[in-house]
Scaffold this active site. Structure first.
Site, PDB file in Angstrom:
ATOM      1  N   ASP A   1      24.863  -5.869  31.502  1.00 48.16           N
ATOM      2  CA  ASP A   1      24.769  -6.161  30.107  1.00 48.16           C
ATOM      3  C   ASP A   1      24.351  -7.527  29.856  1.00 48.16           C
ATOM      4  O   ASP A   1      25.299  -8.417  29.929  1.00 48.16           O
ATOM      5  CB  ASP A   1      25.908  -5.557  29.373  1.00 48.16           C
ATOM      6  CG  ASP A   1      25.531  -5.748  27.769  1.00 48.16           C
ATOM      7  OD1 ASP A   1      24.301  -5.670  27.314  1.00 48.16           O
ATOM      8  OD2 ASP A   1      26.475  -5.932  27.133  1.00 48.16           O
TER       9      ASP A   1
ATOM     10  N   ASP B   1      23.824  -9.905  27.129  1.00 44.86           N
ATOM     11  CA  ASP B   1      24.227  -9.597  25.395  1.00 44.86           C
ATOM     12  C   ASP B   1      22.766  -9.174  24.556  1.00 44.86           C
ATOM     13  O   ASP B   1      21.805  -9.821  24.643  1.00 44.86           O
ATOM     14  CB  ASP B   1      24.549 -10.625  24.742  1.00 44.86           C
ATOM     15  CG  ASP B   1      25.494 -10.512  23.477  1.00 44.86           C
ATOM     16  OD1 ASP B   1      26.066  -9.534  23.548  1.00 44.86           O
ATOM     17  OD2 ASP B   1      25.384 -11.382  22.682  1.00 44.86           O
TER      18      ASP B   1
END
Length: 145
Positions: free
Chosen positions: A61, A63
């Protein structure tokens, strides 16, 4: 989906807190890049000797991919830096120019020069704990998930 993202954030935040606590106690650093991957490669000298068959999936991930945590980070840094005695305003332009994308130790070194090393380490742990608490209640998945 929102509950799953909150649980993931909680797990990753706990990993980050554990990492900060390890640095604080001067234990050897182990990069916790993903939940589950660490268990699969723990104790391996090289990635080639890791038990990659145990890994069922890897979640990366950056951001904004699954959740946008920048607004939460902005609040956390603003509040924690103010509590640490900084006199400058931590607004979005300042956050993007001086905080976003940088490591906590580098941020503490540059923005909190008046604190001792042990005070900076405590500030990092406290900031991470504050982030975890806010993220658990405020984090939402990015539209489309």
């Amino acid at each position: 989906m929102a509950i799953a993202v909150r649980r993931l954030c909680s797990c990753l935040s706990e990993a980050g807190k554990a990492s900060a606590l390890r640095r604080r106690s001067q234990m050897p650093a182990m990069r916790l890049s993903a939940v589950g991957v660490t268990d699969a490669v723990r104790g391996c000298a090289t990635s080639q000797s890791a038990n990659w068959r145990r890994i069922q999936g890897v979640l990366f991930d950056i951001d904004g991919t699954l959740v946008d945590t920048d607004p939460i980070h902005l609040v956390v840094f603003r509040d924690c830096l103010k509590k640490a005695g900084v006199s400058f305003e931590v607004d979005e332009p300042f956050f993007k120019a001086n905080i976003s994308g940088r490591s906590n130790p580098d941020i503490a070194r540059d923005l909190l020069p008046h604190l001792s090393d042990s005070e900076k380490e405590k500030w990092i742990v406290d900031k991470e704990e504050y982030f975890c608490n806010l993220a658990r209640s405020q984090i939402e998945p990015v539209q489309g998930l």
